[in-house]
Design a protein around this motif. Structure first.
Motif, mmCIF file in Angstrom:
data_model
loop_
_atom_site.group_PDB
_atom_site.id
_atom_site.type_symbol
_atom_site.label_atom_id
_atom_site.label_comp_id
_atom_site.label_asym_id
_atom_site.label_seq_id
_atom_site.Cartn_x
_atom_site.Cartn_y
_atom_site.Cartn_z
ATOM 1 N N GLY A 309 5.269 19.922 -3.458
ATOM 2 C CA GLY A 309 6.199 20.102 -4.573
ATOM 3 C C GLY A 309 5.700 21.070 -5.628
ATOM 4 O O GLY A 309 6.243 21.113 -6.730
ATOM 5 N N ASP A 384 16.218 19.748 -10.977
ATOM 6 C CA ASP A 384 16.748 18.464 -10.512
ATOM 7 C C ASP A 384 17.259 18.573 -9.075
ATOM 8 O O ASP A 384 17.079 17.673 -8.270
ATOM 9 C CB ASP A 384 17.884 17.991 -11.433
ATOM 10 C CG ASP A 384 17.399 16.927 -12.399
ATOM 11 O OD1 ASP A 384 16.243 17.064 -12.859
ATOM 12 O OD2 ASP A 384 18.155 15.971 -12.682
ATOM 13 N N ALA A 387 14.323 18.539 -6.877
ATOM 14 C CA ALA A 387 13.749 17.194 -6.753
ATOM 15 C C ALA A 387 14.540 16.394 -5.712
ATOM 16 O O ALA A 387 13.963 15.701 -4.866
ATOM 17 C CB ALA A 387 13.755 16.488 -8.106
ATOM 18 N N ARG A 388 15.864 16.515 -5.771
ATOM 19 C CA ARG A 388 16.691 15.806 -4.788
ATOM 20 C C ARG A 388 16.371 16.283 -3.369
ATOM 21 O O ARG A 388 16.210 15.489 -2.452
ATOM 22 C CB ARG A 388 18.183 16.042 -5.075
ATOM 23 C CG ARG A 388 18.792 15.035 -6.038
ATOM 24 C CD ARG A 388 20.312 15.232 -6.149
ATOM 25 N NE ARG A 388 20.639 16.515 -6.738
ATOM 26 C CZ ARG A 388 20.802 16.722 -8.050
ATOM 27 N NH1 ARG A 388 20.698 15.725 -8.893
ATOM 28 N NH2 ARG A 388 21.066 17.922 -8.498
ATOM 29 N N MET A 392 11.692 13.948 -4.352
ATOM 30 C CA MET A 392 10.757 13.551 -5.415
ATOM 31 C C MET A 392 11.560 13.134 -6.636
ATOM 32 O O MET A 392 12.739 13.474 -6.762
ATOM 33 C CB MET A 392 9.871 14.743 -5.799
ATOM 34 C CG MET A 392 8.872 15.125 -4.741
ATOM 35 S SD MET A 392 8.009 16.655 -5.179
ATOM 36 C CE MET A 392 6.932 16.078 -6.479
ATOM 37 N N SER A 393 10.895 12.438 -7.544
ATOM 38 C CA SER A 393 11.619 12.124 -8.772
ATOM 39 C C SER A 393 11.582 13.359 -9.663
ATOM 40 O O SER A 393 10.619 14.144 -9.627
ATOM 41 C CB SER A 393 10.982 10.931 -9.482
ATOM 42 O OG SER A 393 10.030 11.386 -10.424
ATOM 43 N N PRO A 394 12.644 13.545 -10.453
ATOM 44 C CA PRO A 394 12.688 14.728 -11.317
ATOM 45 C C PRO A 394 11.497 14.778 -12.282
ATOM 46 O O PRO A 394 11.006 15.863 -12.595
ATOM 47 C CB PRO A 394 13.999 14.550 -12.092
ATOM 48 C CG PRO A 394 14.823 13.597 -11.297
ATOM 49 C CD PRO A 394 13.865 12.733 -10.548
ATOM 50 N N GLU A 396 8.432 13.499 -11.751
ATOM 51 C CA GLU A 396 7.244 13.839 -10.965
ATOM 52 C C GLU A 396 7.195 15.342 -10.672
ATOM 53 O O GLU A 396 6.166 16.003 -10.826
ATOM 54 C CB GLU A 396 7.346 13.036 -9.656
ATOM 55 C CG GLU A 396 6.139 13.026 -8.782
ATOM 56 C CD GLU A 396 6.488 12.391 -7.411
ATOM 57 O OE1 GLU A 396 7.566 11.767 -7.260
ATOM 58 O OE2 GLU A 396 5.669 12.561 -6.488
ATOM 59 N N LEU A 397 8.321 15.889 -10.276
ATOM 60 C CA LEU A 397 8.356 17.312 -9.931
ATOM 61 C C LEU A 397 8.008 18.172 -11.146
ATOM 62 O O LEU A 397 7.285 19.162 -11.052
ATOM 63 C CB LEU A 397 9.736 17.698 -9.383
ATOM 64 C CG LEU A 397 9.841 19.144 -8.884
ATOM 65 C CD1 LEU A 397 8.929 19.382 -7.683
ATOM 66 C CD2 LEU A 397 11.273 19.509 -8.530
ATOM 67 N N ARG A 398 8.515 17.765 -12.285
ATOM 68 C CA ARG A 398 8.227 18.542 -13.495
ATOM 69 C C ARG A 398 6.751 18.432 -13.872
ATOM 70 O O ARG A 398 6.100 19.414 -14.160
ATOM 71 C CB ARG A 398 9.123 18.086 -14.641
ATOM 72 C CG ARG A 398 10.551 18.602 -14.485
ATOM 73 C CD ARG A 398 11.459 18.109 -15.597
ATOM 74 N NE ARG A 398 12.774 18.737 -15.510
ATOM 75 C CZ ARG A 398 13.759 18.362 -14.713
ATOM 76 N NH1 ARG A 398 13.569 17.358 -13.863
ATOM 77 N NH2 ARG A 398 14.929 18.991 -14.705
#
Ligand code: FES
Ligand code: FES
Lengths: 796, 171
Positions: A309, A384, A387-388, A392-394, A396-398
């Motif tokens: 990611g 977002d 992430a989808r 991953m969760s938004p 976490e990705l950030r």
């Protein structure tokens, strides 16, 4: 600036108010439209009903016959007396095209609403009535209103002399994007459509031009954010020396960029006053105000990620629909959207292509956020979406991709130098502030009951206080601090306040530096005959440079007063003490001297105790943020911004499946605007910006028919948030002081629009995910959301 | 235009306590009469279509949008503008609350926000958050995002009715 006297005992950092803030509550504040002069005349402007047309003739004879009419002029006649309006920001400086922008259309109209003729009469109703008697013969032409269509080979030209409609193309390219994409485990494409919306301050624009017979000069009372630069533009347009023009910007009822200049009415009204020899006023109607657009862009983003990611590369090709050419600085927002990529993320390999396109829609002007909000909207919707796709969760990705707090100062791939920040920390704080975990539970419960709650996060980076070489976007500003013989203080600043309370912040700073009561300080802004040359209000700069320069000037004046006090008390400067407004000498008995007594001596004893200074007690200083760099680095980049405020937002909403209506349940923000001078005022501004963001993506939209005629004409069609549309906003601060500004100030005021907008959209898409609905075309008005739900359900 | 002059109406308005006898054209709005004839510049123009509330005044104790009220339709009326909210030259409790809470920024929306608050609190000593929303629904404010306004209305209520418990949660 280590000599600062300001400390925790003073006003800075506290919620303080100065008396001038009372006037609006008493109904006593004087806005531009509240000035009326003897012999006052009123103007009405006739505007083009066509998006594109040849003007064959303008017959004003009917209007001239109306009793009470003093002057009627067509665009062709006005052109004889005026030069084209000088650009606020000349696109040619950036490698773009420049057009001749006339105060009124000459021979050809290039957008709906363009001024075609003007009537001046004894009252506004007569002027309006007379305008209806003007006969204009048009030959309508095919109009182009879509930015991408406007780039087609055979598209009609907005400016007939141009080869195409591309005002400017700017690539922001760094590193090796192709290799980054070639090595990626995932590539996520996202298309984001940002619609046309606008700032719409509650006070529309107003100009009242007064011809001064004795000096053959003009005084223009104007809703202007930038009086000095406006004066220069008027001088050039009206072919007058600059020193024959005075601008007075009175109390302003909100500006948000719209009252930056380049508008045709500014010079038109001055010309009418000059030709009639009488004061002439024009008050913009709401319908006219709604012509001024902003923000419309379509982005085609691609993000390349590795297995875990981490973003390896970013591509973004976008098209900004600027409408017709204008001398206002609106077009620059498209440039800024590109420059601010890739926002808060560490990715180095980027390929961002800005297409700033002219069309036959009415022109843009600057709008709070100044393009940086569009960076946030595009990037954060795409994050977002990624992430989808990546599962991953938004959040976490950030967190995985943010620039880390120990990497500052950070040189961005477009050449910006971010001063400081802790992006991950801010996001965590915003999540805590809204009780993220609780909402996750409520969301699951709601879903079980068939209700759709969504949670969205977003981050926004807002470079503020910009300076662009060779333009009147100067970055620095000046203030004068003048202490009178009675110890009272007058501060004159080159910045202006559009109703944001920056005068209070400046008074707080000066009060602390001088050690005087804040009630003894008057701040004057916006009069070009009184203030030092300055650049006014834009780009969240007012406190950085206005406050910074006032602090420097106050420090210098304070040194002068100290010297006189020491001379009076017959002590060394080192032995001088100042406490609670009293001077005394350490270890020296005797009566202390009041601040006012010392000031009086500074004026009246110039030949003995005050020989040590040069009276009067007045100093003008400039604050030029040291981190702005206009000499290109090895990559050819400049750093036009001294300050990079940033913020994280979380939005929670519920979407009504039956109606498509979005109800916001809660918003939180963790805002880093450096040192905060006045927490309540800063918070007020941030909440206002959040109102812009959520209104912008949920309900505000300016629409056109196929021929390019504007359909949005009033607040019936342009739906701005009302009290019940704005949920409770929880604001927390996560401040990291700017190392390069006075007290560590960053900007406040621009941040909030894009981050909140993106968080709201992400929350709506999060709510709709169980229904298989994803909307990236804004705004998320009920009909659009409803249609998307219907389409998804139909598809099942 | 001459035809209109024949149709002018004589009206009597008590505006912020002062009696005015005015001859008005049939198409003159109360907003224009107040601003241009009576000099009540505290009442503002934001849209002229009845949507923003910047022109709000009280007519016989009830808030109204002066931009969509024809002056000629008020042969006799008592008008309170924002300038009439002061008490003995001092800020009234609502103004004081907005001052203390920094309720407004540019202040252009103040007429509608303050007078609508005054109308609400005149008969409702314990308004709920929803009632505040409703009372202020006719007023747009572009600067504040309404957070500080909610805070100020709450504080005004506490100030005016110290013994009551308000239904508005502290913002
Ligand atoms: S001016 Fe009356 S409601 Fe807007
Ligand atoms: S304070 Fe500016 S519109 Fe309300």
């Amino acid at each position: 600036m280590s000599t600062s006297q300001a400390d925790s005992k003073g006003y800075v950092g506290k919620f303080v108010r100065t008396k001038e803030g009372r006037a609006p509550l008493l109904g006593k504040a004087k806005y531009t439209n509240d000035y009326t002069f003897a012999g006052q005349l009123y103007a009405h402007i006739l505007r083009s009903p066509h998006a594109s047309a040849v003007i064959n003739s303008v017959d004003v004879s009917g209007a001239k016959k109306v009793a009470g009419v003093r002057l009627v002029m067509s665009g062709r006649e006005v052109a004889e007396y005026t030069n084209p309006i000088t650009d606020y920001l000349d696109p040619a400086v950036f490698g773009g095209k420049s057009a001749d922008i006339r105060p009124m259309a000459v021979d050809r109209a290039w957008c709906f609403g363009q001024p075609v003729a003007i009537v001046v009469a004894d009252d506004a109703n007569i002027a309006r009535y007379a305008a209806s008697r003007i006969q204009v013969d048009y030959t309508p032409l095919e109009a182009v209103t879509d930015a991408e269509q406007a780039l087609a080979e055979d598209a009609p030209r907005v400016v007939p002399e141009w080869d195409d409609n591309l005002l400017m193309y700017v690539p922001f390219v760094f590193g090796d994007t192709d290799s980054a994409f070639a090595s990626a485990a995932h590539v996520v494409s996202t298309e984001v459509g940002i619609h046309r919306f606008s700032t719409q301050p509650m006070e529309t624009r107003c100009y009242n031009a007064v011809w001064e017979h004795d000096t053959e000069s003009i005084t223009l009372y104007a809703t202007s954010q930038n009086p000095h630069p406006l004066r220069l533009v008027l001088a050039e347009t009206l072919r007058m020396p600059e020193n024959k023009i005075r601008i007075i910007a009175s109390t302003i009822g909100g500006a948000f960029g719209m009252k930056m200049h380049g508008h045709p009415e500014e010079s038109l009204l001055c010309l009418m006053a000059k030709l009639t020899g009488r004061p002439v006023k024009w008050v913009e109607s709401r319908e006219e105000c709604l012509l001024i657009g902003a923000r419309e862009q379509r982005h085609y983003l691609e993000m390349a990620f590795d297995d875990e990611g981490r973003m390896l590369g970013l591509r973004d090709r976008f098209y900004a629909n600027l409408g017709a050419p204008s001398a206002c600085p609106g077009w620059g927002m498209a440039f800024l959207t590109g420059l601010t990529m890739p926002g808060p993320y560490r990715v180095r390999d980027i390929d961002v292509q800005v297409h700033a396109v002219n069309t036959n829609k009415p022109s843009w002007n600057a709008a709070r956020g100044y393009g940086k909000e569009s960076t946030a909207i595009a990037l954060e919707l795409a994050m977002d979406h990624a992430a989808r796709q990546l599962g991953m969760s938004p959040v976490e990705l950030r967190l995985k991709n943010f620039i880390r707090h120990d990497e500052f100062p950070y040189g961005s791939p477009t050449g910006l130098m971010y001063d400081s920040g802790d992006y991950g920390g801010a996001l965590s704080k915003a999540l805590d502030a809204i009780n993220h975990e609780d909402w996750l539970e409520k969301q699951a419960q709601a879903l079980a009951e068939g209700r759709y709650i969504g949670i969205g996060v977003a981050f926004e980076l807002t470079p503020e206080g910009g300076a662009i070489p060779g333009t009147m976007v100067a970055g620095y500003d000046s203030s004068t601090v003048r202490v009178g013989p009675d110890g009272t203080v007058r501060v004159l600043t080159g910045i202006t306040s559009p109703g944001t309370g920056n005068a209070t912040g400046i008074a707080q700073i000066v009060a602390d530096e001088l050690g005087v009561d804040i009630d003894h300080i008057e701040v004057l802004q916006g009069d070009t005959n009184a203030s030092p040359y300055g650049f006014g209000n834009y780009s969240g700069r007012s406190t950085i440079v206005g406050g910074g320069s006032a602090a420097l000037a106050a420090q210098d004046v304070r040194k002068m007063i100290d010297k006189v006090a020491a001379a009076l008390l017959e002590v060394d400067l080192e032995a001088l003490e100042f406490q609670d407004g009293l001077y005394f000498g350490r270890g020296k008995p005797g009566t202390p001297l009041s601040f006012a007594e010392v000031c009086y001596a500074a004026y009246t004893r110039a030949y003995d105790v005050a020989l040590c200074i040069e009276p009067p007690l007045e100093v003008t200083r400039t604050f030029r943020p040291p981190s702005i760099r206009h000499t290109p680095d090895k990559n050819g980049h400049i750093n036009p911004y001294p300050s990079y405020s940033n913020a994280a937002y979380v939005s929670v909403c519920e979407v009504d499946r039956e109606t498509g209506k979005v109800e916001l349940l809660a918003i939180s923000a963790a805002h880093d605007c450096g040192k905060v001078i006045n927490p309540v005022l800063v918070e007020g501004q941030a909440c206002g910006a959040i109102g812009f963001g959520l209104g912008g993506v949920l309900s505000e939209e300016i629409t056109f028919d196929e021929g390019g005629r504007q359909l949005t004409r009033s607040f019936v069609d342009y739906v701005m948030p009302r009290m019940s549309d704005v949920p409770d906003i929880t604001m927390v601060h996560h401040d990291s002081p700017n190392p390069d500004t006075y007290l560590g100030l960053k900007g406040a005021g621009e941040a909030g629009v894009g981050g909140s907008a993106a968080a709201v959209v992400n929350s709506v898409n999060n709510a709709l995910q169980p229904l298989g609905v994803l909307i990236h075309d804004l705004p998320l008005s009920p009909p659009r959301v409803w249609a998307a739900i219907q389409a998804a359900e139909g598809g099942h | 235009m001459e035809d209109l002059l024949h149709m002018s109406a004589l009206i009597q308005l008590r505006i912020d306590g002062e009696l005015h006898e005015l001859e008005v054209l049939p198409n003159a709005t109360l907003l224009d009469v107040l601003r241009d004839e009576v000099g009540k510049k505290g009442t503002h123009m934001g849209c002229r279509t009845g949507h923003c509330g910047a022109c709000t005044v009280m007519i016989d104790g009830k808030v109204a949008k002066s931009c969509i009220t024809l002056a000629a339709s008020l042969p006799r009326a008592t008008i309170t503008t924002i300038e009439g909210l002061q008490q003995d030259g001092e800020m009234g409790p609502i103004q004081q609350a907005f001052w203390d809470e920094a309720g407004l920024q540019c202040g252009y929306c103040a007429p509608g926000i303050l007078l609508s608050t005054a109308e609400l609190l005149a008969d409702n000593h314990q308004p709920s958050a929803a009632e505040v929303d409703q009372a202020l629904a006719g007023n747009l404010c572009r600067c504040t995002g309404y957070q500080s306004i909610k805070r100020a209305v709450h504080s005004a209520c506490v100030r005016m009715y110290p013994d009551q418990e308000t239904g508005i949660e502290e913002g």
